[in-house]
Design an enzyme around this catalytic site. Structure first.
Site, PDB file in Angstrom:
ATOM      1  N   THR A  19      35.255  54.184  48.038  1.00  0.00           N
ATOM      2  CA  THR A  19      35.660  54.207  49.448  1.00  0.00           C
ATOM      3  C   THR A  19      37.141  54.521  49.640  1.00  0.00           C
ATOM      4  O   THR A  19      37.622  54.549  50.771  1.00  0.00           O
ATOM      5  CB  THR A  19      35.336  52.874  50.145  1.00  0.00           C
ATOM      6  OG1 THR A  19      35.972  51.800  49.429  1.00  0.00           O
ATOM      7  CG2 THR A  19      33.838  52.642  50.192  1.00  0.00           C
ATOM      8  N   ARG A  47      34.203  47.077  46.177  1.00  0.00           N
ATOM      9  CA  ARG A  47      34.143  45.615  46.273  1.00  0.00           C
ATOM     10  C   ARG A  47      33.442  45.137  47.542  1.00  0.00           C
ATOM     11  O   ARG A  47      32.893  44.047  47.584  1.00  0.00           O
ATOM     12  CB  ARG A  47      35.558  45.026  46.264  1.00  0.00           C
ATOM     13  CG  ARG A  47      36.352  45.250  44.995  1.00  0.00           C
ATOM     14  CD  ARG A  47      37.689  44.506  45.086  1.00  0.00           C
ATOM     15  NE  ARG A  47      38.569  44.839  43.976  1.00  0.00           N
ATOM     16  CZ  ARG A  47      39.505  45.774  44.015  1.00  0.00           C
ATOM     17  NH1 ARG A  47      39.672  46.475  45.135  1.00  0.00           N
ATOM     18  NH2 ARG A  47      40.273  46.023  42.980  1.00  0.00           N
ATOM     19  N   GLN A 130      41.987  58.101  36.726  1.00  0.00           N
ATOM     20  CA  GLN A 130      43.065  58.511  37.629  1.00  0.00           C
ATOM     21  C   GLN A 130      44.217  57.525  37.552  1.00  0.00           C
ATOM     22  O   GLN A 130      44.041  56.329  37.741  1.00  0.00           O
ATOM     23  CB  GLN A 130      42.561  58.586  39.074  1.00  0.00           C
ATOM     24  CG  GLN A 130      43.644  59.020  40.065  1.00  0.00           C
ATOM     25  CD  GLN A 130      43.087  59.155  41.453  1.00  0.00           C
ATOM     26  OE1 GLN A 130      42.307  60.061  41.743  1.00  0.00           O
ATOM     27  NE2 GLN A 130      43.464  58.245  42.344  1.00  0.00           N
ATOM     28  N   LYS A 134      53.827  56.781  38.180  1.00  0.00           N
ATOM     29  CA  LYS A 134      54.462  55.607  37.581  1.00  0.00           C
ATOM     30  C   LYS A 134      54.477  55.757  36.057  1.00  0.00           C
ATOM     31  O   LYS A 134      55.251  55.083  35.368  1.00  0.00           O
ATOM     32  CB  LYS A 134      53.708  54.345  37.990  1.00  0.00           C
ATOM     33  CG  LYS A 134      54.585  53.117  38.088  1.00  0.00           C
ATOM     34  CD  LYS A 134      53.889  51.990  38.825  1.00  0.00           C
ATOM     35  CE  LYS A 134      52.717  51.453  38.053  1.00  0.00           C
ATOM     36  NZ  LYS A 134      52.168  50.215  38.646  1.00  0.00           N
ATOM     37  N   TYR A 169      49.025  51.714  33.695  1.00  0.00           N
ATOM     38  CA  TYR A 169      48.502  53.042  33.382  1.00  0.00           C
ATOM     39  C   TYR A 169      48.394  53.238  31.873  1.00  0.00           C
ATOM     40  O   TYR A 169      47.412  53.793  31.375  1.00  0.00           O
ATOM     41  CB  TYR A 169      49.411  54.126  33.953  1.00  0.00           C
ATOM     42  CG  TYR A 169      49.393  54.257  35.459  1.00  0.00           C
ATOM     43  CD1 TYR A 169      48.392  53.669  36.231  1.00  0.00           C
ATOM     44  CD2 TYR A 169      50.384  54.977  36.121  1.00  0.00           C
ATOM     45  CE1 TYR A 169      48.389  53.806  37.605  1.00  0.00           C
ATOM     46  CE2 TYR A 169      50.375  55.122  37.499  1.00  0.00           C
ATOM     47  CZ  TYR A 169      49.382  54.532  38.234  1.00  0.00           C
ATOM     48  OH  TYR A 169      49.373  54.680  39.595  1.00  0.00           O
TER      49      TYR A 169
END
Length: 378
Positions: A19, A47, A130, A134, A169
């Site tokens: 979403t 969620r 993805q 950062k 990440y």
């Protein structure tokens, strides 16, 4: 794009974070008749319940699931391990402490991958992860660490070494690559993402839209929220549709396996020029940046929730609370950095992906999409 495409008889995608801005764009892209590797069966995980603006026809199955819950994740996803061939990981759990980010996001990803690979007949062959810039700047939102960071030079390149700071990440990349005997992967490093959703934590366009609409209604000047450096220097953005296209391409193209790719629109802009576009789109007066005037976006917007509530009510919009769909603090902080936020797209092109988007021309269509979804007023 090069056509070294893997032959896949049955492609079943699991989009985790469906979403969000890229989740919506990815579901749309996978369901197109022209989608590489298709036809696709598409499962989506989030969620919460699907919002009314999400086109449910894009999903063959919707799964409401908190992936932090290991037992429940295994119970729901393990039976699907003989069907799902591709995972597109777009999920994000954000906290100010990067150590907590590492813990939460690693747990979520591990729970999903363990559930889908625990059975002997698992069909999982590729995971798309993805992440973002950062990777090259470090944990800029962690107040305990941000003052110590020395970002890499722009343009950011995929081969740059990791910075010596905790970074979720990095942790997610390590988890995915640890499964190299079970499936291939691709890493997609986005810049600031532009798309349409009310369910993305870092939603720059929606935040700026709400800020502009409040200014217009209350007759405040639509002031720039960053510093002179970002006003004048080059930045880039990542269109959600472009990210979806690159992720699908990498997931079914042999040459792109086990590679990391930046994914930006391929052009650059200054916030001065983009601010003029926003002023035109929302019909507010352009106010030139004046560094003598100190302006704090977070302080300005902190008591404007009732104004947004009134806009939502009067226009019959999908009900949102301003503090839940905006990222004013992160946006203001990012736009006060004194760096040129630009990624190199050379590697992506060299490997055969030639997608691009016109950043300034894309703003109005995405705003119109938010209007059509009844997230913001027409």
């Amino acid at each position: 794009m090069e056509q070294e495409i893997i032959n896949q008889k049955t492609s079943v995608a699991l989009i985790v974070g469906v979403t969000g801005m890229v989740g919506v764009a990815l579901a749309e892209a996978l369901k197109k008749a022209t989608a590489l590797g298709g036809p696709w069966t598409v499962y989506g995980v989030s969620r919460r319940t699907l919002p009314p603006w999400f086109p449910s026809s894009l999903l063959d199955k919707y799964i409401m699931l908190d992936t932090l819950n290991k037992e429940n994740t295994n119970k729901i996803l393990s039976p699907l391990s003989t069907q799902i061939t591709h995972v597109f990981w777009l999920a994000l759990s954000f906290h100010e402490s990067e150590e907590i980010n590492v813990s939460f996001n690693s747990t979520m990803l591990s729970n999903v991958l363990n559930a889908l690979t625990s059975t002997p007949n698992s069909k999982l062959c590729h995971v798309t992860l993805q992440t973002g810039t950062k990777q090259y700047m470090g944990p800029i939102n962690d107040s305990a660490l941000s003052s110590q960071l020395v970002p890499h030079d722009a343009p950011f390149k995929e081969e740059y070494p990791r910075l010596p700071f905790p970074n979720f990440y990095y942790a997610l990349e390590d988890i995915v690559t640890s499964y190299q005997q079970s499936f291939t992967c691709s890493i997609h490093r986005a810049s600031i993402i532009i798309g349409a959703s009310s369910r993305s934590y870092f939603n720059t366009l929606l935040s700026l839209s709400i800020y502009a609409l409040v200014c217009k209604r209350e007759k405040y000047p639509f002031r720039y929220v960053g510093n002179k450096y970002s006003w004048e220097h080059f930045w880039d953005l990542s269109d959600a549709t472009l990210l979806a296209e690159q992720q699908i391409w990498a997931s079914v193209t042999n040459k792109a396996k086990n590679q990391a790719f930046n994914c930006t629109n391929g052009d650059v802009f200054t916030w001065k020029t983009l601010w003029k576009v926003l002023c035109n789109v929302f019909d507010v007066e352009f106010v030139p940046f004046d560094e003598k005037e100190k302006f704090d976006l977070v302080d300005f917007m902190k008591n404007k929730g009732d104004v947004w509530d009134a806009i939502v009510e009067e226009n019959g919009l999908y009900k949102t609370k301003m503090e839940e769909v905006t990222c004013f603090g992160a946006l203001a902080f990012t736009l006060k950095l004194k760096i040129q936020h630009v990624c190199s797209m050379n590697k992506s092109r060299e490997f055969g992906f030639y997608g691009y988007a016109n950043t300034l021309a894309s703003i109005e269509p995405w705003v119109e999409r938010l209007r059509q979804m009844k997230i913001i007023p027409k």
